[in-house]
Design a protein around this motif. Structure first.
Motif, PDB file in Angstrom:
ATOM      1  N   GLN A  40      22.287  20.682 -33.155  1.00  0.00           N
ATOM      2  CA  GLN A  40      23.206  20.230 -34.189  1.00  0.00           C
ATOM      3  C   GLN A  40      23.174  21.235 -35.322  1.00  0.00           C
ATOM      4  N   TYR A  41      24.323  21.535 -35.854  1.00  0.00           N
ATOM      5  CA  TYR A  41      24.442  22.547 -36.891  1.00  0.00           C
ATOM      6  C   TYR A  41      25.120  21.953 -38.107  1.00  0.00           C
ATOM      7  N   LYS A  42      24.508  22.115 -39.254  1.00  0.00           N
ATOM      8  CA  LYS A  42      25.042  21.615 -40.516  1.00  0.00           C
ATOM      9  C   LYS A  42      25.418  20.138 -40.388  1.00  0.00           C
ATOM     10  N   SER A  43      24.409  19.327 -40.209  1.00  0.00           N
ATOM     11  CA  SER A  43      24.573  17.890 -39.957  1.00  0.00           C
ATOM     12  C   SER A  43      24.679  17.099 -41.255  1.00  0.00           C
ATOM     13  N   TRP A  44      25.690  16.268 -41.322  1.00  0.00           N
ATOM     14  CA  TRP A  44      25.872  15.314 -42.412  1.00  0.00           C
ATOM     15  C   TRP A  44      25.626  13.927 -41.829  1.00  0.00           C
ATOM     16  N   TYR A  76      21.920  15.702 -45.727  1.00  0.00           N
ATOM     17  CA  TYR A  76      22.403  16.918 -45.081  1.00  0.00           C
ATOM     18  C   TYR A  76      21.220  17.674 -44.494  1.00  0.00           C
ATOM     19  N   SER A  77      21.419  18.256 -43.314  1.00  0.00           N
ATOM     20  CA  SER A  77      20.403  19.086 -42.689  1.00  0.00           C
ATOM     21  C   SER A  77      21.081  20.324 -42.116  1.00  0.00           C
ATOM     22  N   TYR A  78      20.536  21.498 -42.416  1.00  0.00           N
ATOM     23  CA  TYR A  78      21.173  22.755 -42.014  1.00  0.00           C
ATOM     24  C   TYR A  78      21.231  22.939 -40.503  1.00  0.00           C
ATOM     25  N   GLY A  79      20.151  22.722 -39.795  1.00  0.00           N
ATOM     26  CA  GLY A  79      20.134  22.909 -38.343  1.00  0.00           C
ATOM     27  C   GLY A  79      20.230  24.367 -37.943  1.00  0.00           C
ATOM     28  N   ARG A  80      20.306  24.600 -36.647  1.00  0.00           N
ATOM     29  CA  ARG A  80      20.377  25.963 -36.110  1.00  0.00           C
ATOM     30  C   ARG A  80      21.698  26.170 -35.393  1.00  0.00           C
TER      31      ARG A  80
END
Length: 154
Positions: A100-104, A90-94
């Protein structure tokens, strides 16, 4: 039947309910030993969140637009892979246009289910599975690394 805790976008209209009534797609099949997962019908651009073997959310998504684009010195095809994957990280992003935002992530840190400011009714991504920002917020508190992701064409 929608319950009090179910997610329905603030932009959802009576027209949308009418479209949903006549929409036809194959429902995700039962998968033994996978009570929690994401299922994506790439052909119809629909994603289901399955929790405890029950449909918990249905989302319009946008997948890869099958166009060529240039990235890090090479030409690539904007294609969403079909197959069986797991959520790797998971990556939060902007939360701003173009990010990309809240990437799974699934499939080697390149493809993800993530939020985006625009999810048009046609394939438009570079290959990821796009949902709207508020839907990414809703999904993020429910998903876990390691859950299966199945992407298929009807």
């Amino acid at each position: 039947r929608w319950g009090e805790g179910d997610h329905v976008s603030a932009d959802w209209t009576l027209h949308d309910w009418g479209l949903l009534e006549v929409f036809e797609t194959a429902a995700p099949k039962a998968r033994h030993g996978e009570p929690n997962r994401l299922e994506v019908d790439a052909h119809h651009e629909v994603m289901w969140l399955i929790l405890d073997d029950e449909v918990s959310g249905i989302f319009h998504v946008s997948i890869g637009g099958e166009y060529r684009y240039y990235y890090q010195g090479e030409w690539r095809l904007a294609h969403t892979p079909r197959g069986d994957w797991d959520l790797d990280r998971y990556s939060y992003g902007r939360k701003q246009a173009g990010y990309q935002y809240k990437s799974w992530y699934f499939e080697q840190d390149y493809y993800a289910v993530h939020g985006f400011y625009k999810v048009p009714p046609y394939p438009s991504s570079h290959g990821c599975v796009r949902v709207l920002y508020d839907e990414a917020d809703w999904l993020t508190v429910r998903l876990e690394v390691g859950w299966p992701v199945h992407i298929w064409d009807e």
